[in-house]
Design an enzyme around this catalytic site. Structure first.
Site, PDB file in Angstrom:
ATOM      1  N   TYR A  76       0.832  -1.214   0.000  1.00  0.00           N
ATOM      2  CA  TYR A  76       0.000   0.000   0.000  1.00  0.00           C
ATOM      3  C   TYR A  76       0.871   1.270   0.000  1.00  0.00           C
ATOM      4  CZ  TYR A  76      -3.787   3.127   1.617  1.00  0.00           C
ATOM      5  OH  TYR A  76      -4.705   4.141   1.735  1.00  0.00           O
ATOM      6  N   LYS A  79       1.081   4.108  -2.878  1.00  0.00           N
ATOM      7  CA  LYS A  79       0.712   5.509  -2.591  1.00  0.00           C
ATOM      8  C   LYS A  79       1.888   6.466  -2.852  1.00  0.00           C
ATOM      9  CE  LYS A  79      -3.599   4.874  -1.531  1.00  0.00           C
ATOM     10  NZ  LYS A  79      -4.635   5.335  -2.462  1.00  0.00           N
TER      11      LYS A  79
HETATM   12  P1  NAP Z   1     -13.231   2.635   1.225  1.00  0.00           P
HETATM   13  O1  NAP Z   1     -14.283   3.138   2.149  1.00  0.00           O
HETATM   14  O2  NAP Z   1     -12.732   1.255   1.382  1.00  0.00           O
HETATM   15  O3  NAP Z   1     -13.737   2.863  -0.286  1.00  0.00           O
HETATM   16  C1  NAP Z   1     -12.943   2.480  -1.356  1.00  0.00           C
HETATM   17  C2  NAP Z   1     -13.789   2.483  -2.595  1.00  0.00           C
HETATM   18  O4  NAP Z   1     -12.994   2.026  -3.707  1.00  0.00           O
HETATM   19  C3  NAP Z   1     -14.969   1.539  -2.487  1.00  0.00           C
HETATM   20  O5  NAP Z   1     -16.106   2.128  -3.073  1.00  0.00           O
HETATM   21  C4  NAP Z   1     -14.496   0.340  -3.292  1.00  0.00           C
HETATM   22  O6  NAP Z   1     -15.512  -0.460  -3.839  1.00  0.00           O
HETATM   23  C5  NAP Z   1     -13.735   1.030  -4.398  1.00  0.00           C
HETATM   24  N1  NAP Z   1     -12.880   0.083  -5.091  1.00  0.00           N
HETATM   25  C6  NAP Z   1     -12.028  -0.818  -4.534  1.00  0.00           C
HETATM   26  N2  NAP Z   1     -11.410  -1.519  -5.482  1.00  0.00           N
HETATM   27  C7  NAP Z   1     -11.871  -1.068  -6.676  1.00  0.00           C
HETATM   28  C8  NAP Z   1     -11.614  -1.403  -8.022  1.00  0.00           C
HETATM   29  N3  NAP Z   1     -10.741  -2.360  -8.335  1.00  0.00           N
HETATM   30  N4  NAP Z   1     -12.262  -0.731  -8.998  1.00  0.00           N
HETATM   31  C9  NAP Z   1     -13.164   0.225  -8.700  1.00  0.00           C
HETATM   32  N5  NAP Z   1     -13.458   0.591  -7.438  1.00  0.00           N
HETATM   33  C10 NAP Z   1     -12.827  -0.056  -6.432  1.00  0.00           C
HETATM   34  O7  NAP Z   1     -11.936   3.541   1.264  1.00  0.00           O
HETATM   35  P2  NAP Z   1     -11.698   5.055   1.747  1.00  0.00           P
HETATM   36  O8  NAP Z   1     -11.180   4.981   3.116  1.00  0.00           O
HETATM   37  O9  NAP Z   1     -12.843   5.920   1.427  1.00  0.00           O
HETATM   38  O10 NAP Z   1     -10.451   5.406   0.801  1.00  0.00           O
HETATM   39  C11 NAP Z   1     -10.571   6.099  -0.427  1.00  0.00           C
HETATM   40  C12 NAP Z   1      -9.182   6.399  -0.938  1.00  0.00           C
HETATM   41  O11 NAP Z   1      -8.470   7.141   0.031  1.00  0.00           O
HETATM   42  C13 NAP Z   1      -8.353   5.133  -1.193  1.00  0.00           C
HETATM   43  O12 NAP Z   1      -7.515   5.332  -2.305  1.00  0.00           O
HETATM   44  C14 NAP Z   1      -7.522   5.019   0.063  1.00  0.00           C
HETATM   45  O13 NAP Z   1      -6.343   4.301  -0.157  1.00  0.00           O
HETATM   46  C15 NAP Z   1      -7.267   6.481   0.356  1.00  0.00           C
HETATM   47  N6  NAP Z   1      -6.922   6.770   1.731  1.00  0.00           N
HETATM   48  C16 NAP Z   1      -7.765   6.446   2.741  1.00  0.00           C
HETATM   49  C17 NAP Z   1      -7.394   6.752   4.047  1.00  0.00           C
HETATM   50  C18 NAP Z   1      -8.269   6.434   5.225  1.00  0.00           C
HETATM   51  O14 NAP Z   1      -7.807   6.603   6.348  1.00  0.00           O
HETATM   52  N7  NAP Z   1      -9.498   6.013   5.054  1.00  0.00           N
HETATM   53  C19 NAP Z   1      -6.180   7.377   4.302  1.00  0.00           C
HETATM   54  C20 NAP Z   1      -5.357   7.702   3.248  1.00  0.00           C
HETATM   55  C21 NAP Z   1      -5.740   7.403   1.951  1.00  0.00           C
HETATM   56  P3  NAP Z   1     -16.143  -1.657  -2.942  1.00  0.00           P
HETATM   57  O15 NAP Z   1     -16.815  -0.949  -1.847  1.00  0.00           O
HETATM   58  O16 NAP Z   1     -17.072  -2.353  -3.846  1.00  0.00           O
HETATM   59  O17 NAP Z   1     -14.994  -2.503  -2.492  1.00  0.00           O
END
Ligand code: NAP
Length: 245
Positions: free
Chosen positions: A153, A157
């Site tokens: 990851y 990133k």
């Molecule tokens: P999340 O709630 O897990 O949502 C991720 C979304 O991406 C879900 O809708 C998921 O679909 C979709 N997805 C996963 N694999 C996919 C694919 N192969 N093709 C199309 N869509 C796909 O994550 P989040 O926390 O909101 O994170 C959003 C972004 O921010 C990510 O890139 C994550 O790495 C980044 N981020 C998050 C955090 C944090 O603390 N939450 C921190 C830093 C960065 P499904 O629901 O169907 O799986």
């Protein structure tokens, strides 16, 4: 017609907050996601009142270039334009490197790094032809710092930051900006799936002693996507409550 764009993984978590803000601002937003996201997009629409009609769903996995290209071409044919792209979809598959399988490495790189490359490539020629575009890639604080158990990851990133800066350089003269947002720990399902002790440790390490909210990330994305943000490109915006400075 207002602005049109694609938010990958835009049906829940940070992506849903981005979709909501943009649709409320008057943009048409195509949420690209996996099958479960169809229903989530419906639920999101139900919460949006007047803006609901501007949110649409396209099923597609960002890990496949032909799928990305197909969806970008469809959106372009249907709306006539793609003004913005938010590469937000992401997954985790955590293990220390000694226990991480090759499949876990490849799966995370495929979605979190190849996905943004595929989607960018799928929309870029159109943006170049129009001399206009806004792209925001969602990276992470761990792309700066590394993180125990997240070699896949954190590498993806960090790679997203390199992709952002390189594409920004290559298309700066074409009216297209490319920026990254690097969130800290945000209150979404992704963080809810982490061990409680790890979340508590992240909160204690953070100067604000709290998780961020998806809307706090979404507001920065909205700003970078604005037409008036044309002099900002190749930047990485940290939204982490001071966790990494
Ligand atoms: P999340 O709630 O897990 O949502 C991720 C979304 O991406 C879900 O809708 C998921 O679909 C979709 N997805 C996963 N694999 C996919 C694919 N192969 N093709 C199309 N869509 C796909 O994550 P989040 O926390 O909101 O994170 C959003 C972004 O921010 C990510 O890139 C994550 O790495 C980044 N981020 C998050 C955090 C944090 O603390 N939450 C921190 C830093 C960065 P499904 O629901 O169907 O799986």
């Amino acid at each position: 017609m207002g602005r049109v764009g694609i938010v990958t993984g835009g049906a829940r978590g940070i992506g849903a907050a981005i979709t909501s803000l943009l649709a409320e601002d008057g943009a048409s937003v195509v949420v690209m996601g996996l099958p479960p996201d169809r229903e989530r997009t419906e639920a999101l629409r139900a919460s949006l009142n007047g803006a609901a009609k501007r949110v649409h769903f396209r099923e597609g996995n960002v890990a496949h270039y032909d799928v990305c290209k197909g969806i970008a071409d469809e959106v372009r044919a249907q709306y006539g334009q793609i003004d913005f792209l938010v590469n937000n979809a992401g997954i985790t598959a955590d293990h220390t490197i000694r226990n991480m399988t090759v499949e876990e490495w490849q799966a995370v790189l495929a979605v979190n790094l190849s996905g943004p490359f595929f989607m960018t490539k799928a929309v870029l020629e159109h943006m170049v032809e129009r001399n206009y575009g806004r792209i925001v890639n969602i990276s992470s604080v761990v792309g700066h710092t590394g993180n125990f158990g997240q070699a896949n990851y954190a590498s993806a990133k960090a790679g997203v930051m390199g992709l952002t800066k390189t594409v920004a350089l290559e298309v700066a003269s074409r009216g297209i900006t490319v920026n990254a947002v690097a969130p800290g720990f945000i209150n979404t399902d992704m963080v809810a799936a982490m061990p409680k002790a790890a979340v508590e440790a992240a909160i204690q390490k953070s100067p604000e002693r709290r998780l961020g909210q998806p809307e706090e990330v979404a507001r920065v994305v909205r700003f970078l996507l604005d037409e008036s943000s044309g002099y900002i490109t190749g930047a990485v915006y940290d939204v982490n409550g001071g966790l990494y400075m």
